[in-house]
Design a protein around this motif. Sequence first.
Motif, PDB file in Angstrom:
ATOM      1  N   VAL A  58     -11.315 -38.800 -21.423  1.00 44.51           N
ATOM      2  CA  VAL A  58     -10.301 -39.108 -20.959  1.00 44.51           C
ATOM      3  C   VAL A  58      -9.633 -39.056 -19.568  1.00 44.51           C
ATOM      4  O   VAL A  58      -9.767 -37.831 -19.159  1.00 44.51           O
ATOM      5  CB  VAL A  58      -9.211 -39.124 -21.959  1.00 44.51           C
ATOM      6  CG1 VAL A  58      -7.732 -39.634 -21.882  1.00 44.51           C
ATOM      7  CG2 VAL A  58      -9.486 -39.402 -23.347  1.00 44.51           C
ATOM      8  N   ASP A  59      -9.127 -40.200 -18.723  1.00 47.10           N
ATOM      9  CA  ASP A  59      -8.591 -39.547 -17.530  1.00 47.10           C
ATOM     10  C   ASP A  59      -7.225 -39.125 -17.906  1.00 47.10           C
ATOM     11  O   ASP A  59      -6.093 -40.012 -18.026  1.00 47.10           O
ATOM     12  CB  ASP A  59      -8.311 -41.243 -16.792  1.00 47.10           C
ATOM     13  CG  ASP A  59      -7.999 -40.907 -15.492  1.00 47.10           C
ATOM     14  OD1 ASP A  59      -7.603 -39.932 -14.927  1.00 47.10           O
ATOM     15  OD2 ASP A  59      -7.926 -41.774 -14.795  1.00 47.10           O
ATOM     16  N   GLN A  60      -7.204 -37.889 -17.701  1.00 47.83           N
ATOM     17  CA  GLN A  60      -5.928 -37.103 -18.019  1.00 47.83           C
ATOM     18  C   GLN A  60      -4.736 -37.602 -16.809  1.00 47.83           C
ATOM     19  O   GLN A  60      -3.765 -37.226 -17.259  1.00 47.83           O
ATOM     20  CB  GLN A  60      -6.163 -35.695 -18.130  1.00 47.83           C
ATOM     21  CG  GLN A  60      -6.870 -35.173 -19.178  1.00 47.83           C
ATOM     22  CD  GLN A  60      -7.230 -33.631 -19.491  1.00 47.83           C
ATOM     23  OE1 GLN A  60      -6.193 -32.976 -18.986  1.00 47.83           O
ATOM     24  NE2 GLN A  60      -8.074 -33.360 -20.182  1.00 47.83           N
ATOM     25  N   GLU A  61      -5.005 -37.869 -15.758  1.00 48.56           N
ATOM     26  CA  GLU A  61      -4.191 -37.839 -14.805  1.00 48.56           C
ATOM     27  C   GLU A  61      -3.344 -39.260 -15.006  1.00 48.56           C
ATOM     28  O   GLU A  61      -2.231 -39.192 -14.810  1.00 48.56           O
ATOM     29  CB  GLU A  61      -4.719 -38.137 -13.391  1.00 48.56           C
ATOM     30  CG  GLU A  61      -3.717 -38.079 -12.177  1.00 48.56           C
ATOM     31  CD  GLU A  61      -4.373 -38.286 -10.693  1.00 48.56           C
ATOM     32  OE1 GLU A  61      -3.927 -38.634  -9.793  1.00 48.56           O
ATOM     33  OE2 GLU A  61      -5.885 -37.839 -10.743  1.00 48.56           O
ATOM     34  N   HIS A  62      -4.244 -40.138 -15.341  1.00 43.68           N
ATOM     35  CA  HIS A  62      -3.570 -41.677 -15.912  1.00 43.68           C
ATOM     36  C   HIS A  62      -2.750 -41.366 -16.992  1.00 43.68           C
ATOM     37  O   HIS A  62      -1.773 -41.971 -17.323  1.00 43.68           O
ATOM     38  CB  HIS A  62      -4.605 -42.466 -15.961  1.00 43.68           C
ATOM     39  CG  HIS A  62      -4.297 -43.880 -16.444  1.00 43.68           C
ATOM     40  ND1 HIS A  62      -4.238 -44.299 -17.793  1.00 43.68           N
ATOM     41  CD2 HIS A  62      -3.910 -44.836 -15.774  1.00 43.68           C
ATOM     42  CE1 HIS A  62      -3.905 -45.619 -17.985  1.00 43.68           C
ATOM     43  NE2 HIS A  62      -3.353 -46.005 -16.830  1.00 43.68           N
ATOM     44  N   LEU A  63      -3.316 -40.656 -18.038  1.00 43.17           N
ATOM     45  CA  LEU A  63      -2.563 -40.199 -19.152  1.00 43.17           C
ATOM     46  C   LEU A  63      -1.095 -39.591 -19.154  1.00 43.17           C
ATOM     47  O   LEU A  63       0.049 -40.124 -19.514  1.00 43.17           O
ATOM     48  CB  LEU A  63      -3.277 -39.440 -20.222  1.00 43.17           C
ATOM     49  CG  LEU A  63      -2.657 -38.797 -21.433  1.00 43.17           C
ATOM     50  CD1 LEU A  63      -2.466 -40.025 -22.221  1.00 43.17           C
ATOM     51  CD2 LEU A  63      -3.618 -37.932 -22.170  1.00 43.17           C
ATOM     52  N   ASN A  64      -1.104 -38.677 -18.054  1.00 44.34           N
ATOM     53  CA  ASN A  64       0.145 -37.956 -17.812  1.00 44.34           C
ATOM     54  C   ASN A  64       0.946 -39.003 -17.020  1.00 44.34           C
ATOM     55  O   ASN A  64       2.212 -39.044 -17.181  1.00 44.34           O
ATOM     56  CB  ASN A  64      -0.131 -36.820 -17.029  1.00 44.34           C
ATOM     57  CG  ASN A  64      -0.827 -35.729 -17.670  1.00 44.34           C
ATOM     58  OD1 ASN A  64      -0.485 -35.787 -19.126  1.00 44.34           O
ATOM     59  ND2 ASN A  64      -1.855 -34.883 -17.324  1.00 44.34           N
ATOM     60  N   PHE A  65       0.480 -39.554 -16.215  1.00 44.74           N
ATOM     61  CA  PHE A  65       1.310 -40.865 -15.558  1.00 44.74           C
ATOM     62  C   PHE A  65       1.959 -41.701 -16.369  1.00 44.74           C
ATOM     63  O   PHE A  65       3.212 -41.818 -16.289  1.00 44.74           O
ATOM     64  CB  PHE A  65       0.450 -41.248 -14.383  1.00 44.74           C
ATOM     65  CG  PHE A  65       1.126 -42.374 -13.604  1.00 44.74           C
ATOM     66  CD1 PHE A  65       2.221 -42.273 -12.753  1.00 44.74           C
ATOM     67  CD2 PHE A  65       0.897 -43.786 -13.771  1.00 44.74           C
ATOM     68  CE1 PHE A  65       3.165 -43.073 -12.123  1.00 44.74           C
ATOM     69  CE2 PHE A  65       1.676 -44.849 -13.275  1.00 44.74           C
ATOM     70  CZ  PHE A  65       2.668 -44.298 -12.161  1.00 44.74           C
ATOM     71  N   LYS A  66       1.198 -42.362 -17.291  1.00 44.08           N
ATOM     72  CA  LYS A  66       1.839 -43.101 -18.362  1.00 44.08           C
ATOM     73  C   LYS A  66       2.712 -42.646 -19.213  1.00 44.08           C
ATOM     74  O   LYS A  66       3.825 -43.179 -19.472  1.00 44.08           O
ATOM     75  CB  LYS A  66       0.839 -44.083 -19.234  1.00 44.08           C
ATOM     76  CG  LYS A  66      -0.241 -44.714 -18.159  1.00 44.08           C
ATOM     77  CD  LYS A  66       0.325 -45.853 -17.644  1.00 44.08           C
ATOM     78  CE  LYS A  66       0.491 -46.958 -18.979  1.00 44.08           C
ATOM     79  NZ  LYS A  66       1.136 -48.218 -18.329  1.00 44.08           N
ATOM     80  N   LYS A  67       2.413 -41.571 -19.683  1.00 41.65           N
ATOM     81  CA  LYS A  67       3.447 -40.578 -20.545  1.00 41.65           C
ATOM     82  C   LYS A  67       4.628 -40.397 -19.821  1.00 41.65           C
ATOM     83  O   LYS A  67       5.800 -40.696 -20.615  1.00 41.65           O
ATOM     84  CB  LYS A  67       2.768 -39.229 -20.767  1.00 41.65           C
ATOM     85  CG  LYS A  67       3.674 -38.752 -21.871  1.00 41.65           C
ATOM     86  CD  LYS A  67       2.792 -37.368 -22.545  1.00 41.65           C
ATOM     87  CE  LYS A  67       3.138 -36.281 -21.435  1.00 41.65           C
ATOM     88  NZ  LYS A  67       4.220 -35.609 -21.109  1.00 41.65           N
TER      89      LYS A  67
END
Length: 284
Positions: A58-67
Motif C-alpha cells: 500500500v502507498d502509505q504516503e498517499h494513505l496518510n495524505f488522504k487520511k
Amino acid sequence: LHPLVIINISDHYTRCSYNVKEGGRVIGCLLGEQKGRVIHITNTFEMNFKADSEEQNVDQEHLNFKKQQYKTVFPKLEVIGWYSTGDKIQENDLQTHKTISEINESPVFLLLDPTISAANRDLPIKFYETEMHVIEGIPSQIFVQAKYTVDSLEAERIAVDQVARIVPSGKASSTEQLSSHMTGMQNAIKMLRMRISTILGVVKQMKEGKIPYDHGLLREISSLVRRLPVGTDKTKKGLNLEYNDTLLITYLSVMTSGNATLHELVNKINATYDQRVSHRRTLF
C-alpha cells in the motif's frame, strides 16, 4: 454499515473495471465512528497499491495524505478498517490488514463480491475481524467473519432513492421518476392489502373456533386498529384538503404552462411584425 459505503465501493470498482486485470481488485479505507462495541461505517476513500506485486504494498504516503484530508473535513470520522473487492480472501490481505493496524489497532475488513449472481438475494458483502490463534505452536492472526447490519439516515435514504431512479443512460427524466414512484406505491399497497387480509383471516378463524384464541396477538391487533384514524371526520377533512391542494397545484401548473406558451407566441408575432416594418422602411 451505511448505504453510502456500498455505493462508493461499487463506484470505485466500476470506474476501475476496465483497468483491473482478470481476478484483480480495488482497495480503500473505511471511515466511521466507534461507540463502545458498535462501529458505524459511513464513508470511504480509495487507496493506491502496486497491482503487479504479489505482496500488495500500500502507498502509505498517499494513505496518510488522504487520511489528513478527510480528517480536516470530517473531524469525527476515524479510519475503522479497509475494503477490497473479490470473491474470497487472498493470501496478501493480512499484510494490508497489518498496514491498517498501524492506524487502528483493531480494524475491520469488508469484502465485496462484484460478480452478479441471480441466485443470491443477499448483499454480496462479508465483514471480517482478526483473531490470534496458535497454529502448529506459532501465534498467527486469522480472519474471522463478523456480523453486520445495514442502517441509514434520512438524507442517505433520499439519496439512495434518487440513485435508484436514475435511468441507464445516466439521466433521470420526470416520466421515469413518476413511473418508478407509482410502481413503488402500487407494490406497497399490494403488500399492505395482503397483510391486512392475513390478519383478517386469522381473526375470522379465531372467531369461528378453527384456531385457539391468542390474546396477546388480539391485543396487538386492537392497539394497531385504534391507532388508525380511519373513517373519522378529521381524517376525511384532511384527505379532502390534500386532494384540493393537489388539484390547485395542477391547475396552477396548467395555467403557468399556457401563459408561457402564449408569451412565446406573442414574442414571435412581435418579432415578425418588426421585421416587416423595417423591410418596408428600407424600400421607401
